[in-house]
Design a protein around this motif. Structure first.
Motif, PDB file in Angstrom:
ATOM      1  N   SER A  79      -5.863   7.837   3.056  1.00 25.77           N
ATOM      2  CA  SER A  79      -4.909   7.067   2.256  1.00 25.77           C
ATOM      3  C   SER A  79      -3.460   7.333   2.598  1.00 25.77           C
ATOM      4  N   GLY A  80      -3.167   8.431   3.282  1.00 25.06           N
ATOM      5  CA  GLY A  80      -1.774   8.772   3.535  1.00 25.06           C
ATOM      6  C   GLY A  80      -1.035   9.131   2.256  1.00 25.06           C
ATOM      7  N   PHE A  81      -1.762   9.727   1.284  1.00 22.09           N
ATOM      8  CA  PHE A  81      -1.127   9.988  -0.005  1.00 22.09           C
ATOM      9  C   PHE A  81      -0.005  11.011   0.115  1.00 22.09           C
ATOM     10  N   LYS A  82      -0.060  11.878   1.118  1.00 16.79           N
ATOM     11  CA  LYS A  82       1.022  12.856   1.287  1.00 16.79           C
ATOM     12  C   LYS A  82       2.233  12.234   1.958  1.00 16.79           C
ATOM     13  N   GLU A  83       1.979  11.388   2.961  1.00 21.22           N
ATOM     14  CA  GLU A  83       3.090  10.774   3.681  1.00 21.22           C
ATOM     15  C   GLU A  83       3.801   9.719   2.835  1.00 21.22           C
ATOM     16  N   ASP A  84       3.056   8.982   2.030  1.00 20.63           N
ATOM     17  CA  ASP A  84       3.653   7.911   1.224  1.00 20.63           C
ATOM     18  C   ASP A  84       2.958   7.827  -0.133  1.00 20.63           C
ATOM     19  N   PRO A  85       3.089   8.874  -0.949  1.00 20.48           N
ATOM     20  CA  PRO A  85       2.366   8.868  -2.229  1.00 20.48           C
ATOM     21  C   PRO A  85       2.832   7.768  -3.166  1.00 20.48           C
ATOM     22  N   LEU A  86       4.124   7.475  -3.156  1.00 20.77           N
ATOM     23  CA  LEU A  86       4.628   6.447  -4.066  1.00 20.77           C
ATOM     24  C   LEU A  86       4.193   5.064  -3.611  1.00 20.77           C
ATOM     25  N   GLY A  87       4.054   4.879  -2.298  1.00 24.54           N
ATOM     26  CA  GLY A  87       3.529   3.604  -1.803  1.00 24.54           C
ATOM     27  C   GLY A  87       2.096   3.401  -2.250  1.00 24.54           C
ATOM     28  N   ARG A  88       1.299   4.462  -2.196  1.00 29.18           N
ATOM     29  CA  ARG A  88      -0.090   4.361  -2.661  1.00 29.18           C
ATOM     30  C   ARG A  88      -0.132   4.083  -4.162  1.00 29.18           C
ATOM     31  N   LEU A  89       0.741   4.754  -4.910  1.00 33.94           N
ATOM     32  CA  LEU A  89       0.804   4.518  -6.351  1.00 33.94           C
ATOM     33  C   LEU A  89       1.172   3.070  -6.647  1.00 33.94           C
ATOM     34  N   ALA A  90       2.168   2.561  -5.930  1.00 38.89           N
ATOM     35  CA  ALA A  90       2.593   1.173  -6.154  1.00 38.89           C
ATOM     36  C   ALA A  90       1.474   0.195  -5.854  1.00 38.89           C
ATOM     37  N   GLY A  91       0.671   0.478  -4.814  1.00 35.68           N
ATOM     38  CA  GLY A  91      -0.451  -0.392  -4.488  1.00 35.68           C
ATOM     39  C   GLY A  91      -1.516  -0.377  -5.565  1.00 35.68           C
ATOM     40  N   THR A  92      -1.781   0.806  -6.122  1.00 34.15           N
ATOM     41  CA  THR A  92      -2.766   0.906  -7.205  1.00 34.15           C
ATOM     42  C   THR A  92      -2.289   0.163  -8.443  1.00 34.15           C
ATOM     43  N   ILE A  93      -1.012   0.352  -8.794  1.00 36.90           N
ATOM     44  CA  ILE A  93      -0.455  -0.333  -9.961  1.00 36.90           C
ATOM     45  C   ILE A  93      -0.502  -1.846  -9.761  1.00 36.90           C
ATOM     46  N   ARG A  94      -0.235  -2.289  -8.549  1.00 37.07           N
ATOM     47  CA  ARG A  94      -0.285  -3.731  -8.277  1.00 37.07           C
ATOM     48  C   ARG A  94      -1.671  -4.282  -8.574  1.00 37.07           C
ATOM     49  N   TRP A  95      -2.716  -3.580  -8.147  1.00 35.97           N
ATOM     50  CA  TRP A  95      -4.074  -4.066  -8.401  1.00 35.97           C
ATOM     51  C   TRP A  95      -4.383  -4.054  -9.892  1.00 35.97           C
ATOM     52  N   ILE A  96      -4.068  -2.958 -10.572  1.00 35.17           N
ATOM     53  CA  ILE A  96      -4.366  -2.853 -12.004  1.00 35.17           C
ATOM     54  C   ILE A  96      -3.676  -3.961 -12.786  1.00 35.17           C
ATOM     55  N   PHE A  97      -2.393  -4.172 -12.520  1.00 35.72           N
ATOM     56  CA  PHE A  97      -1.648  -5.162 -13.278  1.00 35.72           C
ATOM     57  C   PHE A  97      -2.046  -6.586 -12.904  1.00 35.72           C
ATOM     58  N   THR A  98      -2.467  -6.794 -11.658  1.00 37.58           N
ATOM     59  CA  THR A  98      -2.919  -8.136 -11.282  1.00 37.58           C
ATOM     60  C   THR A  98      -4.235  -8.465 -11.974  1.00 37.58           C
ATOM     61  N   VAL A  99      -5.148  -7.513 -12.034  1.00 35.56           N
ATOM     62  CA  VAL A  99      -6.407  -7.744 -12.749  1.00 35.56           C
ATOM     63  C   VAL A  99      -6.156  -7.891 -14.250  1.00 35.56           C
ATOM     64  N   THR A 100      -5.203  -7.130 -14.762  1.00 36.70           N
ATOM     65  CA  THR A 100      -4.892  -7.178 -16.197  1.00 36.70           C
ATOM     66  C   THR A 100      -4.226  -8.486 -16.588  1.00 36.70           C
ATOM     67  N   TYR A 101      -3.208  -8.888 -15.832  1.00 36.60           N
ATOM     68  CA  TYR A 101      -2.331  -9.985 -16.253  1.00 36.60           C
ATOM     69  C   TYR A 101      -2.455 -11.257 -15.414  1.00 36.60           C
ATOM     70  N   GLY A 102      -3.045 -11.169 -14.242  1.00 38.25           N
ATOM     71  CA  GLY A 102      -3.064 -12.323 -13.354  1.00 38.25           C
ATOM     72  C   GLY A 102      -4.187 -13.297 -13.646  1.00 38.25           C
ATOM     73  N   SER A 103      -4.162 -14.410 -12.940  1.00 44.98           N
ATOM     74  CA  SER A 103      -5.269 -15.361 -13.010  1.00 44.98           C
ATOM     75  C   SER A 103      -6.507 -14.745 -12.360  1.00 44.98           C
ATOM     76  N   ARG A 104      -7.651 -15.354 -12.559  1.00 49.25           N
ATOM     77  CA  ARG A 104      -8.871 -14.855 -11.937  1.00 49.25           C
ATOM     78  C   ARG A 104      -8.777 -14.944 -10.412  1.00 49.25           C
ATOM     79  N   GLU A 105      -8.138 -15.994  -9.936  1.00 47.35           N
ATOM     80  CA  GLU A 105      -7.974 -16.135  -8.492  1.00 47.35           C
ATOM     81  C   GLU A 105      -7.109 -15.005  -7.941  1.00 47.35           C
ATOM     82  N   ALA A 106      -6.024 -14.673  -8.652  1.00 49.58           N
ATOM     83  CA  ALA A 106      -5.147 -13.596  -8.207  1.00 49.58           C
ATOM     84  C   ALA A 106      -5.864 -12.250  -8.268  1.00 49.58           C
ATOM     85  N   ALA A 107      -6.651 -12.032  -9.332  1.00 52.05           N
ATOM     86  CA  ALA A 107      -7.398 -10.780  -9.462  1.00 52.05           C
ATOM     87  C   ALA A 107      -8.412 -10.629  -8.328  1.00 52.05           C
ATOM     88  N   GLN A 108      -9.084 -11.714  -7.985  1.00 54.53           N
ATOM     89  CA  GLN A 108     -10.059 -11.662  -6.901  1.00 54.53           C
ATOM     90  C   GLN A 108      -9.372 -11.388  -5.568  1.00 54.53           C
TER      91      GLN A 108
END
Length: 303
Positions: A79-108
């Motif tokens: 994952s490169g969590f040491k080299e870019d931990p905040l980038g990995r965090l931002a990617g995880t948050i993007r998925w969580i919030f897209t599934v939470t708030y986005g359309s079904r197409e966006a979540a998929q």
């Protein structure tokens, strides 16, 4: 005070999304789409994810997920969590919030993007019983571990630091099971009791492992490369996340509750103060939720 809150807000935004002052490009797109999505205002998922408790839950779930040597190997080696931990965090948050708030197409689409990355995450590890095992990130066991620890951590954190959940914790587990299904988890648990039963089974199996790699990862989670403005509050939230863990998991992680000499420190109430400051800085409704509400209003929800 106003200048401090502005600087603090920008530091938080940059940590969570990689941008500050304006939302990242994917957030306004949550207003797009022609369906209402998997989750709606007033749902258990909107209630939990729209609160501040996911900040502590996120720390907690990273610690829990690290206990499975297969899950840890995937993160540690790929994952490169040491080299870019905040980038990995931002990617995880993007998925969580897209599934939470986005359309079904966006979540998929967001889920497909992650699952495509998982195809390249493979290797081997030694589990807690000493068995050598091959893995890919799409292994059903690893997907299930990630999903179950997520559900357990978010419910636990909200019970301690949040308000009531519509329908109770079981409703959150049922609703978030949809995210597990999207990721390929078969028959995800639908009640909090099932979540705890599965975690107990993993613990009893001996698969979970404490080793040097886990120690190094825990040390990194304890002291991530954060903006200096955020470090004091993060130390409190880390201590609170540790205090919220079951003792058997704290022991495996090599952690103990915060003490000043023999005196235990009040990490859990102190975390309430930190989360209140974060709420003051970020506001009650985040840009992802507001974008979703614009989509729902355009679609005529509720009729």
């Amino acid at each position: 005070m106003r200048n401090y809150l502005t600087e603090y807000r920008h530091a938080l935004q940059h940590t969570f999304t990689g941008t500050s002052g304006t939302p990242p490009e994917w957030v306004p797109r949550l207003a797009e789409g022609d369906d209402t999505g998997y989750h709606l205002p007033g749902s258990a998922v909107w209630t939990v994810h729209g609160s501040m408790t996911p900040i502590v839950a996120g720390i907690r779930v990273l610690l829990m997920q690290s206990l499975h040597p297969g899950a840890l190997a995937g993160v540690y080696e790929h994952s490169g969590f040491k080299e870019d931990p905040l980038g990995r965090l931002a990617g995880t948050i993007r998925w969580i919030f897209t599934v939470t708030y986005g359309s079904r197409e966006a979540a998929q689409a967001a889920t497909d993007r992650i699952r495509k990355l998982h195809h390249h995450v493979r290797g081997s590890y030694v589990d807690g019983t000493g068995a050598h095992r091959d893995y890919v990130a799409s292994d059903p066991e690893l997907l299930r571990w990630v999903h179950v620890t997520y559900a357990e951590s978010f419910v636990t954190a909200h019970r301690i630091w949040g308000g009531p959940i519509p329908g109770g914790p079981d409703q959150y587990v049922r609703e978030w099971a949809q995210a597990g299904t999207l990721m390929g988890v078969e028959n995800p648990p639908s009640t909090e009791a099932e979540v705890h039963r599965e975690l107990d089974d993993w613990y009893a199996s001996g698969v979970l492992r404490s080793d040097e790699r886990l120690t190094e990862t825990v040390a990194f989670i304890r002291h991530p490369p954060l903006n200096p403005l955020l470090r004091p509050g993060y130390s409190v939230l880390f201590a609170a996340a540790v205090a919220s863990l079951e003792p058997k998991y704290r022991e495996l992680l090599g952690l103990r509750t915060a003490h000043l000499g023999p005196v235990p420190l009040p990490a859990i109430p102190a975390a309430r103060v930190v989360l209140a400051v974060v709420r003051l800085a970020l506001g009650r409704h985040g840009p992802s939720e507001l974008a979703a509400r614009r989509r729902l209003e355009r679609l005529g929800w509720p009729d």
